[in-house]
Every structure is written in C-alpha cells, then in structure tokens.
Design a protein around this motif. Structure first.
Motif, short mmCIF file in Angstrom:
data_model
loop_
_atom_site.label_atom_id
_atom_site.label_comp_id
_atom_site.label_asym_id
_atom_site.label_seq_id
_atom_site.Cartn_x
_atom_site.Cartn_y
_atom_site.Cartn_z
N PHE A 58 0.84 -1.19 0.00
CA PHE A 58 0.00 0.00 0.00
C PHE A 58 0.88 1.25 0.00
O PHE A 58 0.68 2.17 -0.78
N ALA A 59 1.89 1.26 0.89
CA ALA A 59 2.81 2.41 0.98
C ALA A 59 3.71 2.48 -0.25
O ALA A 59 4.01 3.58 -0.74
N SER A 60 4.15 1.34 -0.76
CA SER A 60 5.01 1.33 -1.94
C SER A 60 4.28 1.94 -3.14
O SER A 60 4.90 2.59 -3.98
N LEU A 61 2.96 1.75 -3.18
CA LEU A 61 2.15 2.30 -4.27
C LEU A 61 1.72 3.74 -4.01
O LEU A 61 0.95 4.30 -4.78
N GLU A 62 2.23 4.32 -2.91
CA GLU A 62 1.93 5.71 -2.55
C GLU A 62 0.45 5.92 -2.25
O GLU A 62 -0.14 6.95 -2.58
N LEU A 63 -0.16 4.93 -1.57
CA LEU A 63 -1.58 4.99 -1.25
C LEU A 63 -1.82 5.13 0.25
O LEU A 63 -2.90 4.83 0.74
N THR A 107 -4.85 5.26 -17.95
CA THR A 107 -3.99 6.09 -17.12
C THR A 107 -3.94 5.51 -15.72
O THR A 107 -4.97 5.28 -15.09
N LEU A 108 -2.75 5.25 -15.24
CA LEU A 108 -2.55 4.71 -13.90
C LEU A 108 -1.96 5.80 -13.01
O LEU A 108 -1.19 6.63 -13.47
N SER A 109 -2.30 5.74 -11.71
CA SER A 109 -1.70 6.68 -10.77
C SER A 109 -0.22 6.37 -10.61
O SER A 109 0.24 5.29 -10.98
N GLY A 110 0.55 7.28 -10.04
CA GLY A 110 2.01 7.17 -9.96
C GLY A 110 2.54 5.84 -9.49
O GLY A 110 3.39 5.24 -10.14
N ARG A 113 1.61 3.04 -11.93
CA ARG A 113 2.34 3.21 -13.19
C ARG A 113 3.78 2.69 -13.04
O ARG A 113 4.33 2.06 -13.93
N ARG A 114 4.38 2.95 -11.87
CA ARG A 114 5.77 2.54 -11.62
C ARG A 114 5.93 1.03 -11.56
O ARG A 114 6.93 0.50 -12.00
N GLN A 133 9.99 -6.37 -8.21
CA GLN A 133 11.19 -5.61 -7.85
C GLN A 133 10.87 -4.12 -7.69
O GLN A 133 11.43 -3.45 -6.84
N ALA A 134 9.96 -3.62 -8.49
CA ALA A 134 9.53 -2.21 -8.37
C ALA A 134 8.75 -2.01 -7.07
O ALA A 134 8.88 -0.95 -6.44
N LEU A 135 7.96 -2.99 -6.66
CA LEU A 135 7.27 -2.90 -5.37
C LEU A 135 8.28 -2.85 -4.22
O LEU A 135 8.12 -2.08 -3.28
N LEU A 136 9.32 -3.69 -4.32
CA LEU A 136 10.35 -3.71 -3.28
C LEU A 136 11.06 -2.36 -3.17
O LEU A 136 11.40 -1.91 -2.08
#
Length: 144
Positions: A58-63, A107-110, A113-114, A133-136
């Motif tokens: 959740f935090a990794s996704l900036e939520l 369109t995906l949120s930041g 999208r990452r 790996q992007a989540l990590l």
C-alpha cells in the motif's frame, strides 16, 4: 508463451504476479518496526529461521499505509539473495496465461504506473502484471 501467474489483491485491486517471482505465500505472525527505514518498509518478521524484510505494498504504491489488521497475508520474493515479504490483501490462485503481455491502455496513478509491466489475460480477465522488484524499491526508485 504459457506463463504461470499468481493472482492477488493489492489495495483492493486484483493483479497478477509472475509465479516464478514467488517463493511462498505466508501468514505473518509478528512484525518488528525498523527505525528510520524507508516509508514502505513495514518492519521485520521471522519465517522458518529467516528474517524477512516486510514491504507494505500500500505504501510502496503511494496509497498511504496498510492498517495493522491488514499486515498478515504476504508473498515471499527474493532480491539480491535476501528474502522479502510483500503484504497483500489476499491471495487467490495460480493460473496460466497463454497471451503476451499487452501495453497498459489506461492512465494509472504514480505508484501503479511505476510497478506495472503491462496487462495480461488470465481466466477471461485482463489483469495488471506487477513488477515485484519495483514494489520492493518503493517510490524512492522513481525519484532516483
């Protein structure tokens, strides 16, 4: 090309993770906070005599941050020889996909999208394919 995918729910969204990235699915027993750790690191947990760095997806996704009650179900992945637990809402099943990875056409949120590798079809649904790996790495990876 046939690929196995693990279907999970993260932040209320059904997504696909390459099954080859997943070592195991676990239920976390306890969590020890780590002072001054990156925002997306929820803490440390033990699993079969190994220490896992626990990542709050959740935090990794900036939520925001996952609630205490949500810090239980996780998938274990490895990066650079170290085990990590990625907290997920729920784990559904392992399924096959025969299709290719398609580009994301919305369109995906930041954060989404990452971590998005693309879209895949699995059991008649079109799902976002996640880069573990992007989540990590968390949101700091985008700034770098």
């Amino acid at each position: 090309m046939t690929e196995l995918l693990l279907i999970v729910t993260i932040a209320g969204e059904r997504v696909a993770i390459p099954a080859a990235d997943v070592e195991s699915v676990v239920e976390l027993e306890g969590l020890t906070p780590v002072p001054r750790a990156a925002r997306h690191v929820a803490g440390l947990s033990a699993l079969r005599s190994r220490v896992l760095t626990v990542i709050d997806c959740f935090a990794s996704l900036e939520l925001g941050r996952a609630s205490e009650k949500d810090l239980r179900e996780a998938i274990v992945v490895e990066a650079d020889g170290h085990p990590y637990a990625l907290i997920v809402d729920s784990v559904e099943d392992v399924v096959e996909t025969n299709g290719e990875v398609r580009p994301v056409r919305t369109t995906l949120s930041g954060g989404w999208r990452r971590v998005a590798k693309g879209m895949v079809e699995a059991e008649g649904d079109l799902l976002l394919l996640i880069d573990t790996q992007a989540l990590l790495a968390g949101s700091a990876a985008q700034a770098a």
